[in-house]
Design a protein around this motif. Sequence first.
Motif, short mmCIF file in Angstrom:
data_model
loop_
_atom_site.label_atom_id
_atom_site.label_comp_id
_atom_site.label_asym_id
_atom_site.label_seq_id
_atom_site.Cartn_x
_atom_site.Cartn_y
_atom_site.Cartn_z
N THR A 216 0.86 -1.18 0.00
CA THR A 216 0.00 0.00 0.00
C THR A 216 0.90 1.23 0.00
O THR A 216 1.87 1.30 0.76
CB THR A 216 -0.96 0.01 1.21
N VAL A 217 0.62 2.13 -0.90
CA VAL A 217 1.43 3.34 -1.09
C VAL A 217 0.53 4.55 -0.87
O VAL A 217 -0.57 4.60 -1.44
CB VAL A 217 2.04 3.39 -2.50
N ARG A 218 0.98 5.48 -0.05
CA ARG A 218 0.21 6.70 0.21
C ARG A 218 1.05 7.92 -0.15
O ARG A 218 2.23 8.01 0.20
CB ARG A 218 -0.22 6.78 1.67
N HIS A 219 0.43 8.87 -0.83
CA HIS A 219 1.07 10.14 -1.12
C HIS A 219 0.17 11.26 -0.60
O HIS A 219 -1.05 11.25 -0.82
CB HIS A 219 1.29 10.34 -2.62
N VAL A 220 0.76 12.20 0.09
CA VAL A 220 0.04 13.36 0.62
C VAL A 220 0.74 14.62 0.14
O VAL A 220 1.95 14.80 0.36
CB VAL A 220 -0.01 13.34 2.16
N TYR A 221 -0.01 15.47 -0.53
CA TYR A 221 0.51 16.78 -0.93
C TYR A 221 -0.07 17.81 0.01
O TYR A 221 -1.29 17.98 0.12
CB TYR A 221 0.12 17.11 -2.37
N ASP A 222 0.82 18.50 0.72
CA ASP A 222 0.41 19.50 1.72
C ASP A 222 0.26 20.86 1.03
O ASP A 222 1.21 21.39 0.46
CB ASP A 222 1.46 19.57 2.82
N PHE A 223 -0.95 21.43 1.10
CA PHE A 223 -1.18 22.73 0.48
C PHE A 223 -0.47 23.85 1.23
O PHE A 223 -0.36 24.98 0.72
CB PHE A 223 -2.68 23.03 0.41
N GLY A 224 -0.03 23.58 2.45
CA GLY A 224 0.74 24.58 3.18
C GLY A 224 -0.09 25.70 3.76
O GLY A 224 0.47 26.75 4.12
#
Length: 471
Positions: A216-224
Amino acid sequence: MRLTLNVVRTGGSDGARNSWSCVPIGFARGAAALFSLATLLVLGAPAPAQAQQTAAADADPEFNALFYDSLKRPADVELAYRLAARATQLGDYEAAIGVYERILFYNPKVVRVRLELGRLYYRLGAYESARSYLQPISGDTALSPSEQANVTAYLEEIERRLSTNQWSVYAQAGVRYQSNASYGPSSRIIIGDDVAALLPPSYASKADGNVFGLATVRHVYDFGNQRGDVWESNLNLYYSQQFQIQRLNLGFVEANTGPRLALAPDALPGSSVRPYVLAGGISLGGASYLGSYGAGVSVYLPFSPYFSIEPFVEARQRDYQNSSDYPTAGFQSGGMWTVGAGLFGRITEGVSWRARLAYNDADATVPWYAYDNFNVDLALPVEFQGLWGVKRWVVIPSAGYSYYGYDAANPFVSRFIPRTDDQYRVGVALDVPIHEQFGLLTQVQYTWASSSLPNYSFDNFSVSIGPNVRF
């Protein structure tokens, strides 16, 4: 994750041949259980936000006694250590932080206090504060080699979590044995065309093993932004190769993506809502078996360290494909609604609990493949100091129940008895860390089912073992 396959009728006019349709569904559900168990037990709660802490220690007599003693003797470091340890045990990290910071006020050079503060701020999700305590003591000779390695691991993880793009991966490979790999019926006397029939030996229960891999692979992009909004994407993969029964080789892939938006950052810190879209597919016996796509929404509510919940609702379209092994699979195609919730919490410092509830309403081209399904699973991870390693070992007992009720009787089996199944499962897993990122996971599970039709009653014992990695 949810991996749900329906009954597959094999075709032909022979009642006995039509009646063994539990084989692929049983095996697929068993393989799904392996992936779901690993995800539920090892990965735990989906960490969308920091947990909200409460002053749980205030109601504890031992904590209160230590607290009032420490007010009388503020310079007593040993007493302060006991107070902080008790607060940590109760899950009141903020109280423990206050005590440790008071120790630093009187003894600013105590390295292990800085280590504990770094760990506590990390648990609260305050990564900048955690780094401010851990970075100055990195490589400090006052710490043991294992503690120095622990500091390094924390700092690396903090850098990853503070990054705009955050990746996390869990993967396992291994070997699995099953006493009833085909999930064949418990008895060879079954029903076909409303009469008793003898199940062909080739479709009776049969032991087999496989090699498998899952990830299982998770990616999170933080909008900041100040609210903590992110874009979250998840990819789940599974494949198993049987040693003997090749028609049951199973592959699975599913991805979902969508924003996770802060719901009530002031009233309920860490709460979020996440709409998402999903798509996936399953192969069975080396051929394409199922394609699905849909959308859903979940809401994460961290009420306390002892109770968080993430209810969800999901709709998907399922398109089954015929193959030489499963020539009538296409009759199962249709939509499916799912409602459910993940629940997470902690009982003590080393004992947590995780549960998942789900209800599925699945349509199909023909009514005897349409069904209602209810699932409940519970796991109780218990951490303890193992024989080696810088991380604690985890033993995870689990139990689960599933109910399946089909909309109509299958005329190829019985025109008068609609199918209903009750499935039970109990198991235990042991996760042994070998390194900060590598470990060995062993799982043992026993599954059994009773059914309104003898064709679908079965039992199966399985054991799997293999290395895992997380980063």
